[in-house]
Design a protein around this motif. Sequence first.
Motif: not given
Length: 1103
Positions: A749, A752, A778
């Motif tokens: 990820l 995000l 993130c």
Amino acid sequence: MDIVSTVVATVAELLVVPIKRQIGYVIDCNANIQNLKNEVEKLTDAKTRVIHSIEEARRNGEEIEVDVENWLTSVHGVIEGGGGVVGDESSKKCFMGLCPDLKIRYRLGKAAKKELSVVVDLQEKGKFDGVSYRAAPSGIGPVKDYEAFESRDSVVNAIVDALKDGAVNMVGVYGMGGLGKTTLVLKVAEQVKEGRLFDKVVLAVVSHTPDIRRIQGEIADGLGLKLDAETDKGRASQLCEGLKKVTCKRPETETMRVLVILDDIWKELKLEDVGIPHEGCKILMSSRNEYVLSREMGANKNFPIQFLPPNEAWNFFEKMVGVAVKNPSLQLVAAEVAERCAGLPILLATVARALKNKDLYAWKDALKQLTRFDKDEIDKRVYSCLELSYQNLRGDEIKSLFLLCGQLRSNNILISNLLRYGIGLDLFKGRSALEETRNRLHTLVDELKASCLLLEGDNDGSVKMHDVVHSFAISVASRDHHVLTVADEFKEWPTNDVLQQYTAISLPCQKIPDLPAVLECPNLTSFILLNKDPPLQIPDNFFREMKELKVLDLTRVNLSPLPSSLQFLENLETLCLDHCVLEDISVVGELKKLKVLSLNSSDIVCLPREIGKLTRLLLLDLSNCERLEVISPNVLSSLTRLEELYMGNSFLKWEAEGPSSERNNACLSELKLLANLITLDMQITDADHMFKDLFLSFQKLDRFRIFIGDGWDWSVKDATSRTLKLKLNTVIQLEGVNTLLKITEELHLQELNGVKSILNDLDGEGFCQLKHLHVQNCPGVQFIINSMRMGPRTAFLNLDSLFLENLDNLEKICHGQLMVESLGNLRILKVESCHRLKNLFSVSMARRLVRLEEITIIDCKIMEEVVAEESESDAADGEPIGFTQLRRLTLQRLPQFTSFHSNRRQKLLARDGRSKEIVAGNELGTSMSLFNTKILFPNLEDLKLSSIKVEKIWHDHPAVQPPCVKNLASIVVENCSNLNYLLTSSMVESLAQLESLEIRNCESMEEIVVPEGIGEGNMLFPILLILELTGLPKLTRFCTTNLLKCHSLKVLTLGKCPELKEFISIPSSADVPAMNKPDNTKSALFDDKVAFPDLKEFLIMAQ
């Protein structure tokens, strides 16, 4: 009266018995001496028998038991002593020998009696069950597939001795295929590295078709050199210069010693063509031909590898067959079968595996086959044994697969290629689905490996074939199926009448003569050309007479344009055009039976609409087609039977949804019609093109690498077969991948937005199948798990590794309580640049991390500790926390870090501003240490501390040694400005496994090892190899001890330690005030109290 009688009797007994014994020495003197003579003779005979047994044991290379050697020493002394008693017998008389000399008789009789008991006792002790034992094989560890045969140990040692000889620079090993030459030279490599005979050992496989560039590359890789010249000659020059540089003599050290191993030489290899200098390094070679080594390569010494002697061959065979061979009904025939294998290890293993758990009739049949040839036909015997193994393969499927492996390169057989060829040739009967075929293939490959006909490959997804087995497979395929496999130089094409008989032609990585205009092979079913001749051209009508062709692989061929005769291959089912120069491939659309189409790494620009006609296609590989910009609309949606679609590092220009007539390229909605997809590799750079139910139709999807967003690196090898990488701008975009998230095993990820808790916002079911999680960049993420919001539940049940990087707002990994099973399989945890994270675990969470092997924390500005007491229950939990599997710990750039685990009460009181009073009252101790007795990691091997401000690493309890010390192999401490010392003297004995100690730029460090008492003894670091002390301005000495011994130390680096005048101080003067010390300004840094006998490199850096 009775009392008087008793007393008199007792007195008489006490006086008479000793007198009688003493007189007996005189009277029985002759008898005692004669008995002694007899027993000494028996003892001498026993000694002779033991010596004979010892001599036989030593001839067999066995070691003699210590008690046997001690017995021999005692026997020798007793026999000499007994001889002295007997020798004095002539002096038993006096007065010219007429009268006995009672005094001498007494002395001799007593001595003989005493010696007799010793001799008899030694006779009893000399009844040994055995006098010797077989010594354990030498070496630094087992080589893969290496069996420790005694007959080979002497060869290994002889080769090592030859390599030590200054007059020898080229050593050869020769023997027929299958005897284990490669394994043996690898064993030599291990032994010379263990003995520090060479600093660098590099190996290159030459093979019967030497590839100079590959050989150069393998040697350069082993040396860490980069070859960037265009021509072989230029690369040779670079390699030669590189070897000269690493072997040249430098001012500060000895010559770098390099051993180059050239394995499997079939003909002369000119060293200058490769770039190996004739001087400066030693060369170890292996070949099947002694003349190649001695006459063509000029080896100074050659060592033959012989067949195994019968006892070793039988022991090996017995081990491979197992307990069944002890069955009385099998023993005789099994012994004959083993004998007929002629001591060839690969044949012994192959036959043993073929006959394992078989009945007597199978053994007798095997023996009959093995007895067909005479002793002088050893090659035929090898083939006979392999024929036996081949015939014992169950079914035509596995036999066909074995022969197919023989058509490929023996050292790198890709299982993916076997699958593609097998589909085209219909090798796996009755399996129309690709997944069923794949499962069957892996099952058969495992059976071939178990039968020793295939070996584990060097890389995942590949296998190898032993060269003898490979030759056998080629022979059988040619004999039984008219298959042409060119394993050596291919000089000219066979005549037409011969070509017409062939059913398959394989040219793996060979330079071949010009192709004929038309290859007239009407029976040909497969044609494999792995080209290494760039100018090679395929004639336009080349395939016109191959109408039965089912498999065609043209690798690294210029196919611009495609031969028009390709359209005649109406039965073709597998077409591989990997690494090819391609333009228009529209003609491929006419191959209606095609099931496999691979264009991997080709330079194709457009996948034309004609490909949509291939409605039987099961596998389409467009991987690494970096120039692919156009996939005509509706091509992908037409391939409805497709099970595997590979587009990694390839097509990116997905168009937005719309009618196909208005589009010039493929759109993602076309994938919805591929309901049979099991494998999918693809990238979507613009997540806005995804729609909510994009992946819902892929109910069968089992393997995938799906990257969403840009900037992902496809060259990085993923850990699992289910990898999802996401860069999403909004949480809404997650709806397109919700189905995949639940079955993903590796999840990345990045960037995000809109996600605060990974578990809560992405998969409320707990990511039960996830094995690897990477979260990076993130900014919105506050927690990985927030059970305060969703309540305690099982989460990350199978998570193996967790990587958290650059998460500016991450406050906790886990907020709240988890179910007991959660995170229980976590092995690796790496956290970097998470500037709101104060700790990693609570006490309760730490207790469930029983499999954690590695913790890395880097650049977290407010990180205070690893394990925190977050509640009263945590504080009340007095039991130590055991990270029993932890092997590696790295703490780096953590300015607020105080301790691995600190006391909650300590922190609260310290924050109340009373820390000084508490310290004075000894409630906290002198200062908080990095490690204490509340955390145990007894198997820690690597410790790295960098830029943390702890004042002590270990706790102040000399009687209780830190449990994390005993297995430490490497300690690195750098930029830790508050440390005054590293170790206490009582800890040194526990550091028996320490190999590397590096301390750099610690401005307060005064002493590495501080004493804990008066009269410190010797200090020993038994296997320390590397010691570095640099940038330590206050360091005055390494330690205080009578003697410092580092017998294995190889590299010592000192620098920027201006106060270091003497390496050690002796205890008596360590605490003497400076004004009372003698003037040591002229004393040496090292004296006879420091022992570094094996030091190879001593580097002193400028102040």
